[in-house]
Design a protein around this motif. Structure first.
Motif, PDB file in Angstrom:
ATOM      1  N   SER A   1       0.931  -0.983  -0.195  1.00 21.93           N
ATOM      2  CA  SER A   1       0.562   0.063   0.000  1.00 21.93           C
ATOM      3  C   SER A   1       0.977   1.375   0.153  1.00 21.93           C
ATOM      4  N   ALA A   2       0.536   2.170  -0.641  1.00 20.76           N
ATOM      5  CA  ALA A   2       1.488   3.139  -0.802  1.00 20.76           C
ATOM      6  C   ALA A   2       1.244   4.272   0.457  1.00 20.76           C
ATOM      7  N   CYS A   3       0.008   4.115   1.221  1.00 18.26           N
ATOM      8  CA  CYS A   3      -0.167   4.795   2.342  1.00 18.26           C
ATOM      9  C   CYS A   3       0.350   4.253   3.605  1.00 18.26           C
ATOM     10  N   SER A   4       1.237   3.008   3.506  1.00 16.92           N
ATOM     11  CA  SER A   4       1.736   2.074   4.212  1.00 16.92           C
ATOM     12  C   SER A   4       3.617   2.302   3.822  1.00 16.92           C
ATOM     13  N   SER A   5       4.236   2.872   2.415  1.00 23.46           N
ATOM     14  CA  SER A   5       5.004   2.969   2.296  1.00 23.46           C
ATOM     15  C   SER A   5       6.470   3.241   3.464  1.00 23.46           C
ATOM     16  N   GLY A   6       7.287   3.172   3.793  1.00 23.38           N
ATOM     17  CA  GLY A   6       8.179   3.201   4.668  1.00 23.38           C
ATOM     18  C   GLY A   6       8.072   2.447   5.961  1.00 23.38           C
ATOM     19  N   ALA A   7       7.000   1.988   6.354  1.00 25.36           N
ATOM     20  CA  ALA A   7       6.865   0.828   7.331  1.00 25.36           C
ATOM     21  C   ALA A   7       7.254   0.396   7.285  1.00 25.36           C
ATOM     22  N   PRO A   8       8.170   0.110   8.351  1.00 21.67           N
ATOM     23  CA  PRO A   8       8.710  -0.586   9.231  1.00 21.67           C
ATOM     24  C   PRO A   8       8.766  -2.022   9.593  1.00 21.67           C
ATOM     25  N   THR A   9       7.200  -2.152   9.587  1.00 19.67           N
ATOM     26  CA  THR A   9       6.577  -4.138   9.433  1.00 19.67           C
ATOM     27  C   THR A   9       5.689  -4.109   7.806  1.00 19.67           C
ATOM     28  N   PRO A  10       6.122  -5.587   7.738  1.00 20.48           N
ATOM     29  CA  PRO A  10       5.125  -5.834   6.482  1.00 20.48           C
ATOM     30  C   PRO A  10       4.387  -6.284   6.367  1.00 20.48           C
ATOM     31  N   SER A  11       3.904  -6.580   5.412  1.00 20.51           N
ATOM     32  CA  SER A  11       1.916  -6.432   5.334  1.00 20.51           C
ATOM     33  C   SER A  11       1.238  -6.980   6.121  1.00 20.51           C
ATOM     34  N   HIS A  12       0.657  -6.229   6.494  1.00 21.59           N
ATOM     35  CA  HIS A  12      -0.142  -6.669   7.580  1.00 21.59           C
ATOM     36  C   HIS A  12      -1.752  -7.643   6.660  1.00 21.59           C
ATOM     37  N   VAL A  13      -1.769  -7.151   4.947  1.00 24.84           N
ATOM     38  CA  VAL A  13      -2.984  -8.410   5.437  1.00 24.84           C
ATOM     39  C   VAL A  13      -2.028  -9.519   4.691  1.00 24.84           C
ATOM     40  N   LEU A  14      -0.856  -9.435   4.152  1.00 24.06           N
ATOM     41  CA  LEU A  14      -0.455 -10.557   3.141  1.00 24.06           C
ATOM     42  C   LEU A  14       0.032 -11.782   4.843  1.00 24.06           C
ATOM     43  N   LEU A  15       0.253 -10.950   5.997  1.00 23.79           N
ATOM     44  CA  LEU A  15       0.507 -11.738   6.688  1.00 23.79           C
ATOM     45  C   LEU A  15       0.009 -12.416   7.560  1.00 23.79           C
ATOM     46  N   ALA A  16      -2.233 -11.640   7.425  1.00 24.39           N
ATOM     47  CA  ALA A  16      -3.098 -12.569   7.919  1.00 24.39           C
ATOM     48  C   ALA A  16      -3.663 -13.279   6.532  1.00 24.39           C
ATOM     49  N   MET A  17      -2.738 -13.649   5.284  1.00 19.67           N
ATOM     50  CA  MET A  17      -3.138 -14.385   4.440  1.00 19.67           C
ATOM     51  C   MET A  17      -2.484 -15.247   4.542  1.00 19.67           C
ATOM     52  N   GLY A  18      -1.752 -15.349   6.090  1.00 17.15           N
ATOM     53  CA  GLY A  18      -1.172 -16.844   5.997  1.00 17.15           C
ATOM     54  C   GLY A  18       0.323 -16.863   5.518  1.00 17.15           C
TER      55      GLY A  18
END
Length: 392
Positions: free
Chosen positions: A328-345
């Motif tokens: 997400s462009a709104c999360s670029s630069g964030a130190p954590t990985p994508s919460h979407v992909l983590l939620a998908m396992g």
């Protein structure tokens, strides 16, 4: 064509989920409004001319959504619209239900409004393809009073779609309101609010070819909600947001909505074909890459592709003339990985190795060919560098 918009560097633009190129119709409408003077709240001729531009844009957006002009509140974008919706709805008594893969504009707002009441926020899980698991809903409605259910129509990272029909039915039977963040959906697939039957819907103009910094909240007539404006003052937009209306931005939004609506079916089919060509090309050229959400219905122009072991930032840096995203462009630069992909396992390593390509109305077959070539070469280049640095 998208690459002609940046002739100086000949960019292939595949980042429509971040922002779409401004449609010519939106540019013309925005410039015409900028070249005119007048506050839409003024009673003189120039003010009435500005108000007429706003009224025209309401009609154009209402036509795209199949709703009444009186149900549209113009905002600075979907983030503000999401905040207005969640803050007002949560002022009713009850819990707030959303999903683990929502945009931060929903998740962070939900956490803010339920601060100090952690049990009032419920996050629905998703399966491995990113589809929302609806099984917990019945139990949630039996066990507690729910004020609002907020579920996005299309995920901004994977493009995975959600069928809201069973959610709306269950929520309304339980006396809860339903909001949807339709930021990535509006202007790309048909929206009929008579059929969709949600109570609130958020959108942003720049996702479908309008200008940045303007959006809207649909609030169904008859929905009982207390006003919770983020800005107070002059009571504009029926008391939902104060401040002089952004006439030029609103005019551009309306023009983009009308233009998108005129070609919605043909654009969706064409962009879907191009997305499929991109995926076929990359899976053939980069063995082992994986498409996230491939087993679920998706937006026609979005693909999230994991290149295992290849850091996404390195892949993007190796193809400087292709505009894509590592999430997400709104999360670029964030130190954590994508919460979407983590939620998908997905693992953290896989999330960090995922690139999002998003296409739209101005994407061409040539853009796809060049994008496939550049991405395949970039992955090969990163693989070679990693292999060299790993040697003793």
């Amino acid at each position: 064509m998208a690459e002609a918009r940046a002739a100086e560097v000949d960019i292939v633009y595949l980042d429509y989920n971040a922002t779409a190129p401004l449609r010519p119709e939106a540019l013309d409408a925005t410039l015409a409004a900028l070249n005119s003077v007048g506050n839409a709240s003024s009673m003189h001729h120039l003010g009435r001319d500005a108000a007429a531009r706003v009224d025209a844009a309401r009609r154009q957006l209402a036509g795209l959504l199949n709703c009444s002009t009186g149900e549209i509140i113009f905002t600075s974008g979907a983030t503000e619209a999401n905040n207005l919706a969640l803050r007002a709805a949560y002022a009713r008594s009850g819990a707030l239900v959303t999903t683990a893969v929502e945009h931060p504009a929903i998740l962070e707002t939900a956490r803010a409004v339920t601060e100090g009441e952690p049990d009032s926020l419920v996050l629905l899980p998703v399966d491995g393809d990113g589809a929302v698991d609806l099984e917990p809903l019945d139990g949630i409605f039996r066990e507690r009073q729910v004020a609002l259910v907020s579920v996005m129509l299309a995920n901004n990272e994977t493009g995975v779609l959600t069928d809201l029909t069973p959610i709306v039915k269950a929520a309304h039977e339980a006396g809860a309101l339903v909001h949807t963040d339709a930021t990535q959906y509006v202007g790309r697939l048909p929206v009929d609010l008579d059929v969709l039957d949600v109570d609130l819907l958020s959108l942003s103009a720049h996702k479908f070819g309008g200008p940045q910094g303007v959006g809207a909240l649909f609030l169904r007539r008859g929905t009982s909600l207390p006003h919770r404006p983020l800005l107070v003052g002059g009571g504009h937009e029926r008391g939902w947001r104060a401040g002089t209306l952004n006439v030029a931005g609103i005019a551009g939004l309306g023009a983009a909505a009308e233009a998108a609506g005129l070609k919605l079916q043909s654009e969706s089919a064409r962009v879907s074909d191009l997305r499929n060509a991109l995926e076929v090309g990359l899976t053939a050229r980069v063995p082992g890459c994986r498409i996230n959400g491939a087993g679920a219905p998706r937006l026609p122009g979005v693909t999230s592709i994991t290149f295992p072991g290849m850091p996404a930032d390195a892949v993007l840096a190796a193809m400087p003339y292709v505009a894509a995203s590592d999430g997400s462009a709104c999360s670029s630069g964030a130190p954590t990985p994508s919460h979407v992909l983590l939620a998908m396992g997905r693992t953290r390593d896989d999330a960090d190795s995922t690139v999002r390509f998003s296409l739209g109305y101005d994407t061409t077959r040539r853009d796809i060919e060049r994008g496939v070539d550049a991405a395949a070469e970039a992955v090969a280049q990163v693989r070679s560098v990693l292999a060299a640095t790993a040697e003793p």
